[in-house]
Design a protein around this motif. Structure first.
Motif, mmCIF file in Angstrom:
data_model
loop_
_atom_site.group_PDB
_atom_site.id
_atom_site.type_symbol
_atom_site.label_atom_id
_atom_site.label_comp_id
_atom_site.label_asym_id
_atom_site.label_seq_id
_atom_site.Cartn_x
_atom_site.Cartn_y
_atom_site.Cartn_z
ATOM 1 N N GLU A 1 0.826 -1.206 0.000
ATOM 2 C CA GLU A 1 0.000 0.000 0.000
ATOM 3 C C GLU A 1 0.860 1.256 0.000
ATOM 4 O O GLU A 1 0.563 2.231 -0.692
ATOM 5 N N LEU A 2 1.931 1.233 0.781
ATOM 6 C CA LEU A 2 2.817 2.388 0.863
ATOM 7 C C LEU A 2 3.554 2.602 -0.451
ATOM 8 O O LEU A 2 3.654 3.734 -0.936
ATOM 9 N N ILE A 3 4.038 1.538 -1.047
ATOM 10 C CA ILE A 3 4.732 1.663 -2.323
ATOM 11 C C ILE A 3 3.786 2.206 -3.390
ATOM 12 O O ILE A 3 4.144 3.091 -4.169
ATOM 13 N N LYS A 4 2.549 1.711 -3.410
ATOM 14 C CA LYS A 4 1.572 2.205 -4.382
ATOM 15 C C LYS A 4 1.258 3.684 -4.148
ATOM 16 O O LYS A 4 1.084 4.440 -5.105
ATOM 17 N N ALA A 5 1.214 4.117 -2.898
ATOM 18 C CA ALA A 5 0.985 5.529 -2.584
ATOM 19 C C ALA A 5 2.139 6.379 -3.111
ATOM 20 O O ALA A 5 1.925 7.466 -3.666
ATOM 21 N N ILE A 6 3.357 5.890 -2.963
ATOM 22 C CA ILE A 6 4.525 6.602 -3.490
ATOM 23 C C ILE A 6 4.455 6.648 -5.015
ATOM 24 O O ILE A 6 4.696 7.699 -5.623
ATOM 25 N N GLN A 7 4.107 5.532 -5.641
ATOM 26 C CA GLN A 7 3.989 5.497 -7.103
ATOM 27 C C GLN A 7 2.969 6.523 -7.595
ATOM 28 O O GLN A 7 3.229 7.247 -8.551
ATOM 29 N N ASP B 1 0.170 2.779 -10.221
ATOM 30 C CA ASP B 1 0.373 2.089 -8.934
ATOM 31 C C ASP B 1 0.201 0.582 -9.153
ATOM 32 O O ASP B 1 -0.780 -0.020 -8.773
ATOM 33 N N CYS B 2 1.214 0.000 -9.769
ATOM 34 C CA CYS B 2 1.134 -1.385 -10.222
ATOM 35 C C CYS B 2 1.994 -2.353 -9.409
ATOM 36 O O CYS B 2 2.119 -3.520 -9.774
ATOM 37 N N TYR B 3 2.570 -1.911 -8.327
ATOM 38 C CA TYR B 3 3.458 -2.756 -7.522
ATOM 39 C C TYR B 3 2.776 -4.058 -7.117
ATOM 40 O O TYR B 3 1.634 -4.067 -6.658
ATOM 41 N N ALA B 4 3.474 -5.165 -7.290
ATOM 42 C CA ALA B 4 3.051 -6.498 -6.847
ATOM 43 C C ALA B 4 1.753 -6.981 -7.488
ATOM 44 O O ALA B 4 1.003 -7.731 -6.895
ATOM 45 N N GLU B 5 1.506 -6.533 -8.706
ATOM 46 C CA GLU B 5 0.308 -6.981 -9.418
ATOM 47 C C GLU B 5 0.649 -7.929 -10.565
ATOM 48 O O GLU B 5 -0.187 -8.171 -11.429
ATOM 49 N N GLY B 6 1.886 -8.428 -10.585
ATOM 50 C CA GLY B 6 2.284 -9.386 -11.604
ATOM 51 C C GLY B 6 2.509 -8.793 -12.983
ATOM 52 O O GLY B 6 2.465 -9.500 -13.976
ATOM 53 N N LYS B 7 2.770 -7.490 -13.031
ATOM 54 C CA LYS B 7 2.928 -6.810 -14.315
ATOM 55 C C LYS B 7 4.365 -6.379 -14.597
ATOM 56 O O LYS B 7 4.616 -5.682 -15.566
ATOM 57 N N ALA B 8 5.305 -6.788 -13.796
ATOM 58 C CA ALA B 8 6.686 -6.319 -13.940
ATOM 59 C C ALA B 8 7.264 -6.607 -15.315
ATOM 60 O O ALA B 8 8.011 -5.802 -15.860
#
Length: 59
Positions: free
Chosen positions: A24-30, A37-44
């Motif tokens: 959640e924090l990483i997505k807020a920073i993104q 805000d795609c962190y940890a959604e399998g889209k890397a």
């Protein structure tokens, strides 16, 4: 990346960490940076953000 490091990055960017979980924090920073805000959604592999600070820890 450890949570304390993420909190420091958030602080530097003016994002309040509060009781947010890591993702959640990483997505807020993104979002604050104007990025998806795609962190940890399998889209890397397909996100196209090769210079993303969170890339190594994403999936």
């Amino acid at each position: 990346m450890k949570m304390q490091e993420i909190k420091e990055i958030a602080k530097q960017r003016g994002v309040k960490a509060g009781n947010l979980k890591k993702a959640e924090l990483i997505k807020a920073i993104q979002r604050m940076e104007g990025n998806a805000d795609c962190y940890a959604e399998g889209k890397a592999a397909v996100c196209g953000q090769d210079q993303c600070l969170w890339r190594d820890d994403c999936d």
